[in-house]
Every structure is written in C-alpha cells, then in structure tokens.
Write a protein that holds these residues in place. Structure first.
Motif, PDB file in Angstrom:
ATOM      1  N   THR A   1       7.880  -2.383   2.330  1.00  0.00           N
ATOM      2  CA  THR A   1       7.945  -2.619   0.886  1.00  0.00           C
ATOM      3  C   THR A   1       9.039  -3.629   0.539  1.00  0.00           C
ATOM      4  OG1 THR A   1       9.261  -0.578   0.748  1.00  0.00           O
ATOM      5  CG2 THR A   1       6.950  -0.435   0.135  1.00  0.00           C
TER       6      THR A   1
ATOM      7  N   ASP B   1       3.912   3.966  -1.223  1.00  0.00           N
ATOM      8  CA  ASP B   1       4.619   4.444  -2.413  1.00  0.00           C
ATOM      9  C   ASP B   1       6.134   4.435  -2.209  1.00  0.00           C
ATOM     10  OD1 ASP B   1       2.249   4.953  -3.815  1.00  0.00           O
ATOM     11  OD2 ASP B   1       2.029   6.925  -2.883  1.00  0.00           O
ATOM     12  N   ASN B   2       6.561   4.606  -0.963  1.00  0.00           N
ATOM     13  CA  ASN B   2       7.989   4.618  -0.644  1.00  0.00           C
ATOM     14  C   ASN B   2       8.533   3.192  -0.692  1.00  0.00           C
ATOM     15  OD1 ASN B   2      10.554   4.921   0.357  1.00  0.00           O
ATOM     16  ND2 ASN B   2       9.945   5.841   2.305  1.00  0.00           N
TER      17      ASN B   2
ATOM     18  N   GLU C   1       0.804  -1.218   0.000  1.00  0.00           N
ATOM     19  CA  GLU C   1       0.000   0.000   0.000  1.00  0.00           C
ATOM     20  C   GLU C   1       0.841   1.274   0.000  1.00  0.00           C
ATOM     21  OE1 GLU C   1      -3.210  -0.184  -0.274  1.00  0.00           O
ATOM     22  OE2 GLU C   1      -3.397  -2.354   0.023  1.00  0.00           O
TER      23      GLU C   1
END
Length: 231
Positions: free
Chosen positions: A99, A92-93, A90
């Motif tokens: 991530t 963006d980084n 979820e």
C-alpha cells in the motif's frame, strides 16, 4: 534521464470543497516538490463538479534515452520490484510495503540520470510491464521475460491468492509502479552503478513472451491499464 526544473499544477475543484481538503492537496504537492528539490512554478485553477488534478513536470536532458533504440541480445532490466502497487490497491491495511508503494510512489530521477550513459533504451512503467513492452516493441524484435527473474515472493503469491487474484496478472498488467524499464548491453550492465533487476532479454522472435517457473513459454498479452475506458 532529465534534470528536473519545475512543476506545473492545474486543478479543477468544486466550489463547495472544504478548505482543509484543499490545503491537504496543496500541502501534498508542495511536500513532493520539496522532496525532489524542484519549485512549483505555476499552473491554473478552475471550477468543476469533481476534483480534477493534472501535473506537468519540466526537465532538461543533454542525452535523452529513446524507447526503441535497443539491440538484439540486450538485457531487459527494471530499477525495483513491480506489482507491489497493484496488490496494494487491493489491500485494506495501509501499513504494508504494497500500500505504501501504491499511495506514495517515488520517481526514479537519480537512476534515470545515470542510466542515460549506460542503457540503450528506457521508459517508465505506468500501465503495467506488458503494456510498456508492447509500447517499445519494434518490428523484427521480441522480448523474453523470465518469471523466476521477477523474484515474486511467496508472501505476494499468497496474498494475491487470498484475494482470488492472479499474481502474474497483477505483476504484468496493472502498473502504477513508476519503476524504470530499460535495456542494456551485458558489458555496460557490469559497469552500471545502479541497483537493478535483470528480468529478460531482447530477441529477434517478434513476440513478447514469458518463460514460466515450470519452464513452459507463453505469449504475454498486450493488456494494461486503459485510460479511456469507463466501467
């Protein structure tokens, strides 16, 4: 708890796929094979309108662990943190622990080889903790999971809240963690040479339940990633 032997790769790719993209895919597969010290031993390639990749890992075990050979009173444990990948999808980084977990999961091969001599049952968490608990559940047995034992950080809760997401839903129902979920006797846990986190226990309630941090108990829904449902 299997010793890796080799990896098979089957691919279907568009005929106009850029050669550099193809090289990146193969390069990633070879890099993973090198990381786990296993050879790429074969596979198949065909043409399709979109990229389709299917991999099969082969291994051998002299003492395979089953999913439902646990006993009442066994402890329920996992090899690492869960829910990280779910949150990572979820964000963006790309430079976060979340991530990184979603994009580069690591198979718990070494831990699995050790667990076969200590655990009473085991499986991996692919479709979410809740889904796996229901998959291994057998008649007459239940599971009690404790939220406080999941060690969900304040940062995790805050990030989930900022995305208008339920942090428990992410931890319990999304998956892609690829950690090992296993049961083990209390005596064997004391001898186990593997870092793990106890999150609950096997009961005779015939229900899969969660004790919340506030002390309330609720039934965990049988919900996880569904492979054959289109949006």
């Amino acid at each position: 708890g299997a010793e890796p032997l080799g990896f098979l790769l089957s691919m279907a790719i568009p005929k106009d796929l850029d050669i550099d993209n193809f090289k990146e895919i193969i390069g990633g597969v070879l890099q993973a094979c090198e990381f786990y010290s296993i050879p790429l031993i074969g596979g198949d390639t065909n043409e399709a309108s979109e990229i389709i990749i299917s991999g099969t890992a082969l291994g051998i075990s002299d003492k395979p662990l089953m999913k439902d050979t646990y006993n009442k009173g066994d402890l329920i444990a996992i090899t690492g943190d869960i829910g990280l990948a779910a949150l990572g999808f979820e964000l963006d980084n790309l430079d976060t622990i979340y991530t990184k977990k979603s994009l580069k999961p690591e198979a718990r091969i070494k831990e699995g080889l050790i667990l076969k001599d200590y655990a009473t049952s085991a499986t991996d968490i692919t479709d979410g903790l809740a889904s796996e608990l229901y998959t291994i559940k057998k008649d007459g047995f239940g599971f009690m999971i404790y939220e406080e034992m999941l060690n969900i950080t304040d940062e995790y809760k805050s990030l989930a809240n900022s995305l208008d997401l339920d942090y428990l839903d992410l931890v319990l129902h999304v998956g892609e963690d690829f950690e090992l979920l296993f049961t083990i006797s209390k005596d064997n846990l004391e001898k186990l040479p593997v870092d793990c986190k106890v999150i609950g226990e096997v009961t005779d309630s015939d229900v899969v339940e969660l004790t919340l941090e506030n002390g309330f108990v609720e039934e965990i829904k049988n919900k996880g990633y569904e492979h054959y449902v289109s949006e």
